[in-house]
Design an enzyme around this catalytic site. Sequence first.
Site, PDB file in Angstrom:
ATOM      1  N   PRO A 187      60.057  37.630  45.175  1.00  0.00           N
ATOM      2  CA  PRO A 187      59.319  36.542  44.526  1.00  0.00           C
ATOM      3  C   PRO A 187      57.948  37.006  44.051  1.00  0.00           C
ATOM      4  O   PRO A 187      57.288  37.795  44.721  1.00  0.00           O
ATOM      5  CB  PRO A 187      59.163  35.495  45.626  1.00  0.00           C
ATOM      6  CG  PRO A 187      59.845  36.003  46.821  1.00  0.00           C
ATOM      7  CD  PRO A 187      60.259  37.416  46.592  1.00  0.00           C
ATOM      8  N   GLU A 188      57.558  36.558  42.898  1.00  0.00           N
ATOM      9  CA  GLU A 188      56.223  36.849  42.391  1.00  0.00           C
ATOM     10  C   GLU A 188      55.423  35.545  42.382  1.00  0.00           C
ATOM     11  O   GLU A 188      55.904  34.513  42.848  1.00  0.00           O
ATOM     12  CB  GLU A 188      56.322  37.482  40.992  1.00  0.00           C
ATOM     13  CG  GLU A 188      57.075  38.813  41.023  1.00  0.00           C
ATOM     14  CD  GLU A 188      57.104  39.530  39.681  1.00  0.00           C
ATOM     15  OE1 GLU A 188      56.166  39.379  38.896  1.00  0.00           O
ATOM     16  OE2 GLU A 188      58.089  40.243  39.427  1.00  0.00           O
TER      17      GLU A 188
END
Length: 293
Positions: A2-3
């Site tokens: 996840p960013e």
Amino acid sequence: MPELPEVETVRRGLQPVMEGARFAKVEARRHDLRWPLPKDFVARLEGKTIAGLGRRAKYLLADLSSGDVLLMHLGMSGSFRVFAGGSETKQGKYHHERAQHLAHDHVIFHMGNGAVVTFNDPRRFGSMKIVPRAKLDQEPLLRALGPEPLGNEFDAAMLARACQGKKTSLKAALSDQRIVAGLGNIYVCEALHRALLSPKRRASTIANRSGAPNERAERLVDAIKAVLKDAIEAGGSSLRDHRRTDGEIGLFQHNFRVYDREGQPCVTPGCSGTVKRIVQGGRSTFFCPVCQK
Ligand SMILES: [Zn+2]
């Protein structure tokens, strides 16, 4: 992995059930995620109220009534599920569908408002840590982080200063959490494409010799902010959909322009290029060699 936009989406999904609510009961089913949980993890959470749920880079920060802050990171494969006032039927269906994943439910928060927030992480690269708010400035996980890309502090002048004299590529510079926090492989590729800048270009070329930003730096900062805003908006729509289904949050599909589009036509108007994949720093970079200079 996840960013920033995914983590922000998770924050927005958790906020309505966690903010202002009390940890009625906390189950830590394992004593370690990426790192061991603090020995007093459960005791420091149970009975405490979450005054606010914030985010710094890819960390979620739950500000507790006790003066502690609960730091949470999703790692590679972490996710949260929320149950808030679901009917019996829905709950049963849900458990049936998810039964095979229950072994990876490592931390479960039972909130005073009846919501159940479950942290699931098959690969256990996620982490949770409790830090006194007064010591947050000295927290090693946060201290070295650069500015938030959507904050006012992050602008062309700041980015150019950080890249001044840097011989590394723009891709490497933007992936460096000390230069700008929260960007990863996907959004770096997407931002560079929007800015029409090659990922191989030397980072120093967005600044002049005195470190002042040039037009490339301006374009790049605008592209970074735009790509993140779009992704957060897409995450917001996915939240609205997910609330009607099984409560899992933070997973959503984007329409990427270059990421994972090797061999497909470039979407830049008027460009006849084809998206290419190269490896930089051990990670895939997707870009258009025709319009990204
Ligand atoms: Zn192109």
